[in-house]
Design an enzyme around this catalytic site. Structure first.
Site, mmCIF file in Angstrom:
data_model
loop_
_atom_site.group_PDB
_atom_site.id
_atom_site.type_symbol
_atom_site.label_atom_id
_atom_site.label_comp_id
_atom_site.label_asym_id
_atom_site.label_seq_id
_atom_site.Cartn_x
_atom_site.Cartn_y
_atom_site.Cartn_z
ATOM 1 N N GLU A 25 0.880 -1.272 0.173
ATOM 2 C CA GLU A 25 -0.041 -0.034 -0.073
ATOM 3 C C GLU A 25 0.982 0.979 -0.009
ATOM 4 O OE1 GLU A 25 -2.446 -0.365 3.385
ATOM 5 O OE2 GLU A 25 -3.361 -2.299 2.323
ATOM 6 N N GLU A 57 7.841 -17.327 -3.680
ATOM 7 C CA GLU A 57 8.070 -16.129 -4.293
ATOM 8 C C GLU A 57 9.311 -15.849 -4.575
ATOM 9 O OE1 GLU A 57 5.179 -13.007 -3.246
ATOM 10 O OE2 GLU A 57 6.360 -11.357 -4.278
ATOM 11 N N LEU A 59 31.823 -3.337 -19.585
ATOM 12 C CA LEU A 59 32.779 -4.106 -20.639
ATOM 13 C C LEU A 59 32.184 -3.807 -22.081
ATOM 14 C CD1 LEU A 59 33.352 -7.647 -19.123
ATOM 15 C CD2 LEU A 59 35.014 -5.590 -19.540
ATOM 16 N N GLY A 97 30.680 2.464 -24.127
ATOM 17 C CA GLY A 97 29.280 3.517 -24.358
ATOM 18 C C GLY A 97 28.338 2.729 -24.976
ATOM 19 N N GLY A 157 9.740 -8.588 -0.965
ATOM 20 C CA GLY A 157 10.477 -8.529 0.369
ATOM 21 C C GLY A 157 12.085 -7.876 0.177
HETATM 22 C C1 LIG Z 1 8.241 -2.975 -10.008
HETATM 23 C C2 LIG Z 1 7.672 -3.316 -8.719
HETATM 24 C C3 LIG Z 1 6.762 -4.367 -8.759
HETATM 25 C C4 LIG Z 1 6.017 -4.570 -7.486
HETATM 26 N N1 LIG Z 1 5.114 -5.623 -7.691
HETATM 27 C C5 LIG Z 1 4.365 -5.928 -6.468
HETATM 28 C C6 LIG Z 1 3.179 -6.597 -6.437
HETATM 29 O O1 LIG Z 1 2.965 -7.170 -7.373
HETATM 30 N N2 LIG Z 1 2.478 -6.720 -5.453
HETATM 31 C C7 LIG Z 1 2.759 -6.044 -4.176
HETATM 32 O O2 LIG Z 1 2.022 -6.260 -3.344
HETATM 33 N N3 LIG Z 1 3.888 -5.431 -4.306
HETATM 34 C C8 LIG Z 1 4.480 -5.148 -5.198
HETATM 35 N N4 LIG Z 1 5.880 -4.324 -5.251
HETATM 36 C C9 LIG Z 1 6.101 -3.610 -3.862
HETATM 37 C C10 LIG Z 1 7.227 -4.109 -3.229
HETATM 38 O O3 LIG Z 1 6.920 -5.454 -2.809
HETATM 39 C C11 LIG Z 1 7.633 -3.103 -2.198
HETATM 40 O O4 LIG Z 1 8.246 -1.750 -2.984
HETATM 41 C C12 LIG Z 1 8.701 -3.625 -1.187
HETATM 42 O O5 LIG Z 1 7.944 -4.537 -0.518
HETATM 43 C C13 LIG Z 1 9.070 -2.469 -0.302
HETATM 44 O O6 LIG Z 1 8.176 -1.661 0.351
HETATM 45 P P1 LIG Z 1 8.130 -0.189 0.151
HETATM 46 O O7 LIG Z 1 8.299 0.129 -1.194
HETATM 47 O O8 LIG Z 1 7.005 0.284 0.998
HETATM 48 O O9 LIG Z 1 9.501 0.181 1.016
HETATM 49 P P2 LIG Z 1 9.527 0.430 2.709
HETATM 50 O O10 LIG Z 1 9.051 -0.655 3.291
HETATM 51 O O11 LIG Z 1 9.138 2.000 2.596
HETATM 52 O O12 LIG Z 1 11.212 0.422 2.658
HETATM 53 C C14 LIG Z 1 11.937 1.672 2.368
HETATM 54 C C15 LIG Z 1 13.398 1.237 2.688
HETATM 55 O O13 LIG Z 1 13.435 0.955 4.094
HETATM 56 C C16 LIG Z 1 14.011 -0.372 4.334
HETATM 57 N N5 LIG Z 1 13.624 -1.240 5.734
HETATM 58 C C17 LIG Z 1 12.104 -1.171 5.781
HETATM 59 N N6 LIG Z 1 11.983 -1.689 6.950
HETATM 60 C C18 LIG Z 1 12.966 -2.313 7.367
HETATM 61 C C19 LIG Z 1 13.564 -2.793 8.432
HETATM 62 N N7 LIG Z 1 12.652 -3.619 9.423
HETATM 63 N N8 LIG Z 1 14.904 -3.248 8.608
HETATM 64 C C20 LIG Z 1 15.883 -2.676 7.784
HETATM 65 N N9 LIG Z 1 15.523 -2.124 6.543
HETATM 66 C C21 LIG Z 1 14.157 -1.733 6.739
HETATM 67 C C22 LIG Z 1 13.562 -1.400 3.204
HETATM 68 O O14 LIG Z 1 14.479 -2.328 3.004
HETATM 69 C C23 LIG Z 1 14.018 -0.318 2.145
HETATM 70 O O15 LIG Z 1 15.406 -0.082 1.836
HETATM 71 C C24 LIG Z 1 6.431 -4.165 -6.507
HETATM 72 C C25 LIG Z 1 7.437 -3.035 -6.305
HETATM 73 C C26 LIG Z 1 8.105 -2.667 -7.489
HETATM 74 C C27 LIG Z 1 8.951 -1.533 -7.605
#
Ligand SMILES: Cc1cc2nc3c(=O)[nH]c(=O)nc-3n(C[C@H](O)[C@H](O)[C@H](O)COP(=O)(O)OP(=O)(O)OC[C@H]3O[C@@H](n4cnc5c(N)ncnc54)[C@H](O)[C@@H]3O)c2cc1C
Length: 380
Positions: A127, A243, A338, A341, A365
């Site tokens: 979300e 997954e 490698l 450009g 994740g």
């Molecule tokens: C191209 C793409 C496809 C996707 N497809 C799907 C999909 O089909 N379905 C779906 O549900 N989601 C999907 N996602 C979402 C994706 O799973 C999330 O972006 C991801 O889980 C990270 O959540 P966030 O973006 O809210 O980052 P955040 O949770 O806000 O994290 C931001 C940073 O904080 C770090 N962080 C957060 N909590 C901790 C912790 N406890 N310890 C250490 N570091 C932490 C994270 O590792 C990250 O570096 C997709 C994302 C992308 C970009």
């Protein structure tokens, strides 16, 4: 010696699907990247050939074959060097929830169409305000007579525009405990109140229709809840291992393909009167990458074998997801270097591979979350 027990049938299947991708996918990739979406016909063609959901039991229209067929589809898809046709997400991430936890009616209604490609699926966990912290989702689901009513928003949903059915994580607002209030609900795109938002403009994965989705008093029959009420978090924990394994399969396969294309390039490209493959630096870089790729392949294949035996691989798959995706990023970067450009130019496939591989450390994740899971299970 192969770690995985590929039979002659598996090997024939690999050859046939490789040819199919060469004919039906690779020539269209540029067009799909430009369009930001893969046309439904491509999914239907995959279904026609039996390449979608190969593990779905025969009684629901599938082939009921082993997981190695899914591995082959995912690896061969990686050779097409694009991410739009997200068949592994559909076949090996979303549909397994329906098979394992769907009511009989849900299975009979949707599974045969998932196999033919008439029903493209997605999974909605993330979300706008929560991704990593899955238990903090806000999308609500409440019972109203024979129906479930859903309100909320999801984002970053792969196959978001194309999807005909989404497995959605939502919570009962009346339950305080963050874990035990979560449900998984199969929501058809035709459900009242299911609104597809905009397709997200991303740095890579251009042909993947990643989108925002909205649920506004969205109603589905109660039997569209998967498993029992409140069991959503447990079901996700159970299925997330596969997954993450699929993600590692994609990462290792991508690294192998990038290395292959780079070796070919280095043998052809000349500088100072000889192929750049004759420079010691090039050779060392290629050998270093090949070593990492082989380490990844060995670890991965062992994990696939253990997963097929039903061994609990939660720690190792977390390690594999983080390590293989970071390895693929290192390989991508060296391969671009490698190429000189040309590695930065769209007409060279390494450019797309480089930008597409970046997201693998973020989804399914994040790699930080993977390390956190491994640490927890290691008793740290
Ligand atoms: C191209 C793409 C496809 C996707 N497809 C799907 C999909 O089909 N379905 C779906 O549900 N989601 C999907 N996602 C979402 C994706 O799973 C999330 O972006 C991801 O889980 C990270 O959540 P966030 O973006 O809210 O980052 P955040 O949770 O806000 O994290 C931001 C940073 O904080 C770090 N962080 C957060 N909590 C901790 C912790 N406890 N310890 C250490 N570091 C932490 C994270 O590792 C990250 O570096 C997709 C994302 C992308 C970009």
């Amino acid at each position: 010696m192969d770690i995985l027990p590929y039979s002659d049938e598996h090997k024939i299947f690999r050859g046939v699907i490789r040819k199919f991708f060469e004919k039906e996918v690779i020539p269209h990739v540029e067009e799909w990247e430009e369009a930001g979406i893969v046309p439904r016909e491509a999914w239907l063609k995959m279904g026609e050939q039996g390449y979608l959901c190969p593990q779905v039991p025969e009684e629901y229209g599938g082939l009921g074959v082993d997981f190695l067929y899914s591995v082959i589809v995912a690896e061969e898809l990686a050779r097409t060097n694009h991410a739009g046709l997200a068949a592994p997400l559909h076949s090996d991430v979303v549909v397994p929830y329906l098979v394992a936890f769907g009511s009989e009616e849900v299975k009979r209604t949707y599974l045969p169409k998932c196999v033919t490609g008439e029903c493209i699926t997605a999974i909605g966990m993330t979300e706008p305000n929560t991704g990593s912290d899955l238990a903090a989702i806000k999308t609500s689901v409440v019972e109203d007579g024979d129906e479930l009513v859903i309100n909320g928003q999801k984002t970053f949903i792969s196959n978001g525009i194309n999807c005909d059915l989404i497995v959605l994580a939502a919570r009962d607002p009346a339950v305080e405990d963050p874990h035990s209030g979560i449900d998984l609900v199969a929501v058809p795109a035709t459900a009242e109140g299911f609104v597809k938002g905009k397709r997200l403009k991303k740095v890579g994965w251009h042909s993947q229709d990643t989108a925002e989705l909205f649920f506004e008093d969205c109603r589905v029959p109660k039997n569209h809840r998967l498993g029992s009420k409140g069991a959503g978090f447990m079901m996700m924990m159970q299925k997330l291992a596969q997954e993450r394994l699929m993600c590692a399969i994609g990462a290792v396969a991508a690294a192998e393909v990038m290395l292959e294309m780079t070796i070919e390039y280095c043998k052809e490209r000349k500088a100072f009167g000889r192929p750049i493959s004759k420079f010691q630096n090039t050779q060392f870089k290629i050998v270093e990458m090949a070593t990492e790729v082989k380490l990844g392949r060995t670890f991965l294949d062992k994990l696939i074998a253990e997963h097929m035996e039903g061994t609990n691989i939660v720690v190792e798959v977390s390690m594999a997801k983080y390590w293989t995706t970071e390895m693929a990023r290192r390989v991508a970067d060296e391969c671009v270097q490698l190429h000189g450009g040309y590695g930065y130019c769209e007409e060279y496939p390494i450019a797309r591979a480089w930008r597409d591989v970046r997201v693998m450390s973020i989804f399914a994740g994040t790699n930080e979350i993977m390390k956190g899971i491994a640490a927890k299970f290691m008793g740290l």
